[in-house]
Scaffold this motif. Sequence first.
Motif, mmCIF file in Angstrom:
data_model
loop_
_atom_site.group_PDB
_atom_site.id
_atom_site.type_symbol
_atom_site.label_atom_id
_atom_site.label_comp_id
_atom_site.label_asym_id
_atom_site.label_seq_id
_atom_site.Cartn_x
_atom_site.Cartn_y
_atom_site.Cartn_z
ATOM 1 N N GLU A 203 0.736 -1.227 -0.088
ATOM 2 C CA GLU A 203 -0.203 -0.012 -0.014
ATOM 3 C C GLU A 203 1.264 1.153 -0.334
ATOM 4 O O GLU A 203 0.607 2.171 -0.602
ATOM 5 C CB GLU A 203 -1.187 0.126 1.326
ATOM 6 C CG GLU A 203 -2.334 0.779 1.645
ATOM 7 C CD GLU A 203 -2.820 0.752 2.510
ATOM 8 O OE1 GLU A 203 -3.121 1.599 3.527
ATOM 9 O OE2 GLU A 203 -3.260 -0.509 2.742
ATOM 10 N N LEU A 204 1.640 1.419 0.848
ATOM 11 C CA LEU A 204 2.702 2.241 0.781
ATOM 12 C C LEU A 204 3.323 2.613 -0.179
ATOM 13 O O LEU A 204 4.056 3.672 -0.574
ATOM 14 C CB LEU A 204 3.883 1.806 1.897
ATOM 15 C CG LEU A 204 2.957 2.179 3.632
ATOM 16 C CD1 LEU A 204 4.910 1.849 4.647
ATOM 17 C CD2 LEU A 204 3.029 3.854 3.543
ATOM 18 N N ARG A 206 2.625 1.709 -2.886
ATOM 19 C CA ARG A 206 1.605 2.610 -3.846
ATOM 20 C C ARG A 206 1.494 4.035 -4.115
ATOM 21 O O ARG A 206 1.688 4.918 -4.688
ATOM 22 C CB ARG A 206 0.233 1.573 -4.624
ATOM 23 C CG ARG A 206 0.583 0.095 -4.558
ATOM 24 C CD ARG A 206 -1.600 0.356 -5.650
ATOM 25 N NE ARG A 206 -1.834 -1.138 -5.739
ATOM 26 C CZ ARG A 206 -1.274 -2.536 -4.709
ATOM 27 N NH1 ARG A 206 -1.826 -2.017 -3.661
ATOM 28 N NH2 ARG A 206 -1.623 -3.672 -5.393
ATOM 29 N N LYS A 207 1.289 4.021 -2.660
ATOM 30 C CA LYS A 207 1.210 5.761 -2.356
ATOM 31 C C LYS A 207 2.530 6.340 -3.042
ATOM 32 O O LYS A 207 2.025 7.589 -3.116
ATOM 33 C CB LYS A 207 1.288 5.642 -1.117
ATOM 34 C CG LYS A 207 0.912 7.290 -0.382
ATOM 35 C CD LYS A 207 0.747 7.209 1.034
ATOM 36 C CE LYS A 207 1.376 8.986 1.982
ATOM 37 N NZ LYS A 207 1.478 8.496 3.377
ATOM 38 N N PHE A 208 3.828 5.863 -2.972
ATOM 39 C CA PHE A 208 4.587 6.137 -3.191
ATOM 40 C C PHE A 208 5.718 6.481 -5.205
ATOM 41 O O PHE A 208 6.154 6.527 -5.100
ATOM 42 C CB PHE A 208 5.762 6.776 -2.514
ATOM 43 C CG PHE A 208 6.013 6.535 -1.119
ATOM 44 C CD1 PHE A 208 5.532 7.948 -0.810
ATOM 45 C CD2 PHE A 208 6.306 5.297 0.028
ATOM 46 C CE1 PHE A 208 4.852 7.442 0.525
ATOM 47 C CE2 PHE A 208 6.046 5.750 1.486
ATOM 48 C CZ PHE A 208 5.537 7.070 1.886
ATOM 49 N N LEU A 314 8.390 11.667 4.155
ATOM 50 C CA LEU A 314 6.456 10.639 4.162
ATOM 51 C C LEU A 314 6.620 9.254 4.199
ATOM 52 O O LEU A 314 6.041 8.105 5.015
ATOM 53 C CB LEU A 314 6.329 11.224 2.250
ATOM 54 C CG LEU A 314 5.683 12.122 1.938
ATOM 55 C CD1 LEU A 314 5.320 12.224 0.319
ATOM 56 C CD2 LEU A 314 4.382 12.966 3.079
ATOM 57 N N THR A 317 7.375 6.268 8.942
ATOM 58 C CA THR A 317 5.934 6.144 9.522
ATOM 59 C C THR A 317 6.054 6.229 10.777
ATOM 60 O O THR A 317 4.413 5.709 12.095
ATOM 61 C CB THR A 317 5.252 4.431 8.953
ATOM 62 O OG1 THR A 317 6.301 4.437 8.919
ATOM 63 C CG2 THR A 317 5.004 4.758 7.121
#
Length: 351
Positions: A203-204, A206-208, A314, A317
């Motif tokens: 998920e991370l 994809r976010k990056f 970013l 976490t």
Amino acid sequence: MRAVVFERYGEQAEVRDLPEPRPAAGGVVVRVEATGLCRSDWHGWMGHDPDIVLPHVPGHELAGAVEAVGAGVSNWRVGDRVTAPFVCACGSCADCAAGDHQVCARQTQPGFTHWGSFAEYVALDHADVNLVAVPEELSYATAAGLGCRFATAFRAVVAQGRVAAGEWVSVYGCGGVGLSAVMIAAAAGARVVAVDTAPGALELARKFGAVHGVDATACADTAQAVRELTGGGAHLSLDALGSPATAAASISGLRRRGRHVQVGLLPAAAGAAVLPMDRVIGWELAVLGSHGMAAHAYPPMMELVRGGALRPDLLVTSTIPLDAAPAALAAMGTSPGRGVTIILPGASTRG
Ligand SMILES: NC(=O)c1ccc[n+]([C@@H]2O[C@H](COP(=O)([O-])OP(=O)(O)OC[C@H]3O[C@@H](n4cnc5c(N)ncnc54)[C@H](O)[C@@H]3O)[C@@H](O)[C@H]2O)c1
Ligand SMILES: [Zn+2]
Ligand SMILES: [Zn+2]
């Protein structure tokens, strides 16, 4: 000073009072404001690093303020905000003369060759060669990652991997190194396939900027998945975990003339990696290593960070105090990946 220390490999570390380090000639002592929990610290704690002498204080991915300056240091003053590549080069051997400080034959490494940064203070050698200024606008928690995993990923993707816009890049293992690599490759205009076993890590990724994620727990052949998603194979692939299986899969997912960069450590304890060398020959694949990044190579990366094209902030976490570091280090053996954890050694004592 308060520091995390372990007496035996694989046994829970403790926070104790230890003597503060003194700067060597040419070196400095840095007051550690933030230090990342990198899987290399876990390898060290597990006994995979022959440089470590017990008892030991881990930690090598740090940022802080210069606290004391040794004799002969010209460029740094008390109070300067700094980070440093974990490979502290000597600056004068043949490798350093060639600019290859990241493989210096006389390198020292905080947290490996001497006590590291899971502590209020850490000594860094050859300060004029190795320190990197941290601009005011960058927090210490963000800057810590520039000491190891973000810079390592930058060199692996840009210098060793020679990423180009439009290329397919696969990244095996999306923790601190892998997520940094995803962000850096995406910023360079590459299309990234992220491979991990942890849904949170994918998920991370994809976010990056990853365009595809492959869940390695649900996929019997990740190399085949990468070849299918990329129309024949990745141009560039990184093993950003370090295991015989991910190293071999990373190479097997490449297209002809592709480049594999090994970043994840392959300690002997994990068994020898068996790599598809027949494919390396027949398809003229390149198999490269990448080891940190020399301080003199930081300016282009710092410019991209300063301009906002790269956002290491970013990646952070969670932040934890020093007291929580021993358990967090031990948990790396079992817990799934979820971004970058930063230890704040001053948090519990200075509020
Ligand atoms: N070469 C260098 O200079 C250098 C620098 C820094 C770190 N390292 C090494 O890089 C590696 C990564 O470090 P990190 O701190 O980013 O680790 P990390 O623990 O933050 O991330 C590892 C990731 O791999 C994932 N993973 C676990 N099993 C997997 C599998 N079978 N397939 C795909 N993904 C899997 C985890 O879920 C996690 O997201 C370590 O070996 C570390 O020692 C090398
Ligand atoms: Zn590291
Ligand atoms: Zn050297």
